[in-house]
Structure formats: structure tokens, C-alpha cells
Design a protein around this motif. Sequence first.
Motif, PDB file in Angstrom:
ATOM      1  N   GLU A  63     -31.441 -80.314 -22.256  1.00 23.68           N
ATOM      2  CA  GLU A  63     -31.996 -79.114 -21.627  1.00 23.68           C
ATOM      3  C   GLU A  63     -31.017 -78.504 -20.634  1.00 23.68           C
ATOM      4  OE1 GLU A  63     -35.027 -78.011 -22.791  1.00 23.68           O
ATOM      5  OE2 GLU A  63     -34.640 -79.695 -24.154  1.00 23.68           O
ATOM      6  N   ARG A  64     -30.093 -79.294 -20.108  1.00 18.67           N
ATOM      7  CA  ARG A  64     -29.158 -78.818 -19.079  1.00 18.67           C
ATOM      8  C   ARG A  64     -27.769 -78.530 -19.630  1.00 18.67           C
ATOM      9  NH1 ARG A  64     -28.817 -82.004 -13.488  1.00 18.67           N
ATOM     10  NH2 ARG A  64     -30.421 -80.509 -12.935  1.00 18.67           N
ATOM     11  N   TYR A  65     -27.328 -79.310 -20.620  1.00 20.48           N
ATOM     12  CA  TYR A  65     -25.967 -79.216 -21.139  1.00 20.48           C
ATOM     13  C   TYR A  65     -25.980 -78.902 -22.634  1.00 20.48           C
ATOM     14  CZ  TYR A  65     -23.901 -81.380 -16.927  1.00 20.48           C
ATOM     15  OH  TYR A  65     -23.465 -81.654 -15.651  1.00 20.48           O
ATOM     16  N   VAL A  66     -24.839 -78.382 -23.115  1.00 16.24           N
ATOM     17  CA  VAL A  66     -24.602 -78.219 -24.542  1.00 16.24           C
ATOM     18  C   VAL A  66     -23.223 -78.796 -24.846  1.00 16.24           C
ATOM     19  CG1 VAL A  66     -23.585 -75.890 -24.305  1.00 16.24           C
ATOM     20  CG2 VAL A  66     -24.639 -76.585 -26.476  1.00 16.24           C
ATOM     21  N   ALA A  67     -23.067 -79.386 -26.027  1.00 12.37           N
ATOM     22  CA  ALA A  67     -21.796 -79.999 -26.405  1.00 12.37           C
ATOM     23  C   ALA A  67     -20.835 -78.952 -26.951  1.00 12.37           C
ATOM     24  CB  ALA A  67     -22.022 -81.090 -27.447  1.00 12.37           C
ATOM     25  N   LEU A  68     -19.579 -79.038 -26.516  1.00 17.93           N
ATOM     26  CA  LEU A  68     -18.534 -78.222 -27.116  1.00 17.93           C
ATOM     27  C   LEU A  68     -18.256 -78.715 -28.527  1.00 17.93           C
ATOM     28  CD1 LEU A  68     -15.889 -77.832 -24.252  1.00 17.93           C
ATOM     29  CD2 LEU A  68     -17.974 -76.509 -24.670  1.00 17.93           C
ATOM     30  N   ARG A  69     -17.646 -77.872 -29.319  1.00 18.06           N
ATOM     31  CA  ARG A  69     -17.281 -78.269 -30.670  1.00 18.06           C
ATOM     32  C   ARG A  69     -16.003 -79.117 -30.662  1.00 18.06           C
ATOM     33  NH1 ARG A  69     -20.628 -76.163 -33.932  1.00 18.06           N
ATOM     34  NH2 ARG A  69     -19.449 -76.960 -35.718  1.00 18.06           N
ATOM     35  N   ARG A 180     -25.313 -75.390 -19.546  1.00 16.87           N
ATOM     36  CA  ARG A 180     -25.793 -74.191 -20.235  1.00 16.87           C
ATOM     37  C   ARG A 180     -25.818 -72.967 -19.325  1.00 16.87           C
ATOM     38  NH1 ARG A 180     -28.162 -75.477 -25.325  1.00 16.87           N
ATOM     39  NH2 ARG A 180     -28.484 -77.718 -25.597  1.00 16.87           N
ATOM     40  N   ASP A 181     -25.949 -73.179 -18.001  1.00 16.93           N
ATOM     41  CA  ASP A 181     -26.030 -72.032 -17.103  1.00 16.93           C
ATOM     42  C   ASP A 181     -24.697 -71.304 -16.940  1.00 16.93           C
ATOM     43  OD1 ASP A 181     -24.610 -73.751 -15.424  1.00 16.93           O
ATOM     44  OD2 ASP A 181     -26.239 -74.011 -13.980  1.00 16.93           O
ATOM     45  N   LEU A 182     -23.615 -71.828 -17.529  1.00 19.32           N
ATOM     46  CA  LEU A 182     -22.341 -71.111 -17.518  1.00 19.32           C
ATOM     47  C   LEU A 182     -22.384 -69.877 -18.417  1.00 19.32           C
ATOM     48  CD1 LEU A 182     -19.827 -74.107 -17.756  1.00 19.32           C
ATOM     49  CD2 LEU A 182     -20.346 -72.733 -15.736  1.00 19.32           C
ATOM     50  N   ILE A 187     -18.633 -70.612 -22.079  1.00 17.56           N
ATOM     51  CA  ILE A 187     -18.585 -71.891 -22.781  1.00 17.56           C
ATOM     52  C   ILE A 187     -17.703 -71.786 -24.023  1.00 17.56           C
ATOM     53  CG2 ILE A 187     -19.962 -73.594 -24.043  1.00 17.56           C
ATOM     54  CD1 ILE A 187     -22.280 -72.938 -22.100  1.00 17.56           C
ATOM     55  N   ARG A 188     -17.805 -70.672 -24.729  1.00 13.54           N
ATOM     56  CA  ARG A 188     -16.968 -70.508 -25.915  1.00 13.54           C
ATOM     57  C   ARG A 188     -15.484 -70.425 -25.526  1.00 13.54           C
ATOM     58  NH1 ARG A 188     -18.436 -70.023 -30.836  1.00 13.54           N
ATOM     59  NH2 ARG A 188     -20.611 -69.486 -30.340  1.00 13.54           N
ATOM     60  N   SER A 189     -15.175 -69.782 -24.410  1.00 11.29           N
ATOM     61  CA  SER A 189     -13.789 -69.716 -23.941  1.00 11.29           C
ATOM     62  C   SER A 189     -13.277 -71.101 -23.566  1.00 11.29           C
ATOM     63  CB  SER A 189     -13.685 -68.781 -22.732  1.00 11.29           C
ATOM     64  OG  SER A 189     -13.974 -67.449 -23.104  1.00 11.29           O
ATOM     65  N   LEU A 190     -14.127 -71.906 -22.934  1.00 12.07           N
ATOM     66  CA  LEU A 190     -13.735 -73.261 -22.580  1.00 12.07           C
ATOM     67  C   LEU A 190     -13.517 -74.115 -23.828  1.00 12.07           C
ATOM     68  CD1 LEU A 190     -16.192 -73.780 -19.592  1.00 12.07           C
ATOM     69  CD2 LEU A 190     -13.689 -73.767 -19.440  1.00 12.07           C
ATOM     70  N   ASP A 191     -14.343 -73.913 -24.828  1.00 12.55           N
ATOM     71  CA  ASP A 191     -14.177 -74.646 -26.077  1.00 12.55           C
ATOM     72  C   ASP A 191     -12.828 -74.321 -26.721  1.00 12.55           C
ATOM     73  OD1 ASP A 191     -15.401 -76.350 -28.223  1.00 12.55           O
ATOM     74  OD2 ASP A 191     -15.178 -74.519 -29.391  1.00 12.55           O
ATOM     75  N   ARG A 192     -12.462 -73.053 -26.715  1.00 12.21           N
ATOM     76  CA  ARG A 192     -11.155 -72.664 -27.266  1.00 12.21           C
ATOM     77  C   ARG A 192     -10.018 -73.300 -26.472  1.00 12.21           C
ATOM     78  NH1 ARG A 192     -13.654 -67.442 -27.977  1.00 12.21           N
ATOM     79  NH2 ARG A 192     -12.775 -66.766 -25.979  1.00 12.21           N
TER      80      ARG A 192
END
Length: 280
Positions: A63-69, A180-182, A187-192
Motif C-alpha cells: 500500500e505504501r511502496y511499488v517495486a521498480l522494474r 508511491r507518493d513520489l 518513479i519511472r525516471s528513477l527506474d530508468r
Amino acid sequence: MELGYSFCPNDTFIFYALVHGKVPTPFPVTETLEDVETLNRWAFEGRLPLTKISYAAYGRLRERYVALRSGGALGRGVGPLLVARAPVDNLVDKRIAIPGTNTTAFMLLSLYGTGFFPVEMRYDRILPAVQSGQVDAGLIIHESRFTYPRYGLVKVLDLGEWWEAETGLPIPLGAILARRDLGEAAIRSLDRAVRSSLEYAYAHPEETLAYIKQYAQELEEEVIWAHIHTYVNEFSLDVGEEGERAVAELFRRAEAMGLIAGSRLPNFLPSLRSAKIRLD
């Protein structure tokens, strides 16, 4: 942006370029290195916006976090091992040293069997504890997978082999999570950036070595590269559909045993092909 990850060579290899300004990042990134169980506990507090974590702990934090790819640890032939001074017939009534109650290793052992007594200790203290007879067996992760024979110990169980035989899927160990609150764009930029950091490490492996040795439990280069080649693979670049299925299966089994609660939120940052899925 504070990023937490472990002292282990797979993490320092992956994040070397990111924290040394070798690749573009959406925010300046500073590292905080801790053992994985400490990072797990911090995640329950929401302490770090970006962090390495055990999949077992992530199952309780969806509920608080999502995993990067990118940046995670999944694979085949990489599972936690149960070791002892002599062969062990079953787990019942055995005192087993574990690297933390929130680790994926402990979740997998709990899915495998019950009736044992877990003794929690930091991962690098488990082999000496088994060798000295302080515990009956030890659940080992990280570099210990390559060094346990030096302690006169034998492998009792390979939880990776068990998982793969049960499911046909790679074994999920650790993920890189973003709060998730980012927001999805950040989050997509951090994943890249994480993926770019790993690609840089692949292109300049020797450049990463001094940084890796600052934190590695074992300084022998043969052990360091064996560790990296074992835990850093195609799933570290992108979890992929097979990796997503493996994590979903781990969570399904854990939910069925009451180890974690269910969640309707996506486990991973959606791939660009499925970007219409909302993170919240």
C-alpha cells in the motif's frame, strides 16, 4: 533522494554509477548502506523514499511502496540455503538461525515446512553460529552461499531448487522499491536511472570493484564476481513478465498461509506497454 541498499556486491555493483554521478538521475542520489533486515524494518516506517527490500517484507508494504522494474534480485539457482554441521532429516524442533523474520529466505523456509524454532541474527553471523553449535542449522544468503564449506558445513536444503521444482518459476529475493507518493513520473525516471546504472556497471565492471570492496563481507575477487554473476542477471535489468508471475505466486502462497495480507495495487511499476495501469 536517499537510496538504501545492502553491503552486498550485487547491490554495490548495480548502484555504483548511480551514486557516483556516472548516469543521469532525476534527483541527486545519496546512498545509505545497511543489512537487508534493517532496510526491511525501515521500510515499515516509510523512512526511505527509495530502498532495497526483501520480497517477503514488500508483501506487507504494497500500500505504501511499488517495486521498480530494474535493480532487483530474482533468478534460477540463487535461492537461500539451509546448512548444518551434518545432514538433517527434518526441521521439526530444530533451532535454525535466520537472517531476519522479514527476509524472503525466512518466508520461503516457512512455506517449505513448519515446527522449527527461528533464531534471528545478522546474516554474516549465521555460519559461525552453526559451526559452534549455537544453533542446529542456519539459513544463509548473500556471500555465505559460496563460503559455507570453509566452516565445515554441509548443505541440507536449497530453497531455490525447491521453489523452482514447485512452481517452474525463478525465485524472487529482493526488489528496489519507491514510495508511491513520489508519483509515477518520478518513479519511472528513477527506474530508468537504476537501469542505466546497471548498464554502466556491465560496461565498466572493473571500475566498480574498489567501491564493492569497501563493503563486501568477502574480499576475494573470485567470490565477489561469483556473487555478482549469480545475483545480477536479466531480471535485474527488467523483472519481465516471468519475474512478475514469480512474485505474484510468492505472494499468493504467502497470503494463503496468512503470512501477508492481500492487495489490489500493482506489484510493479507498469511496463510502458501497460502504462495505463495506475500505481494508486
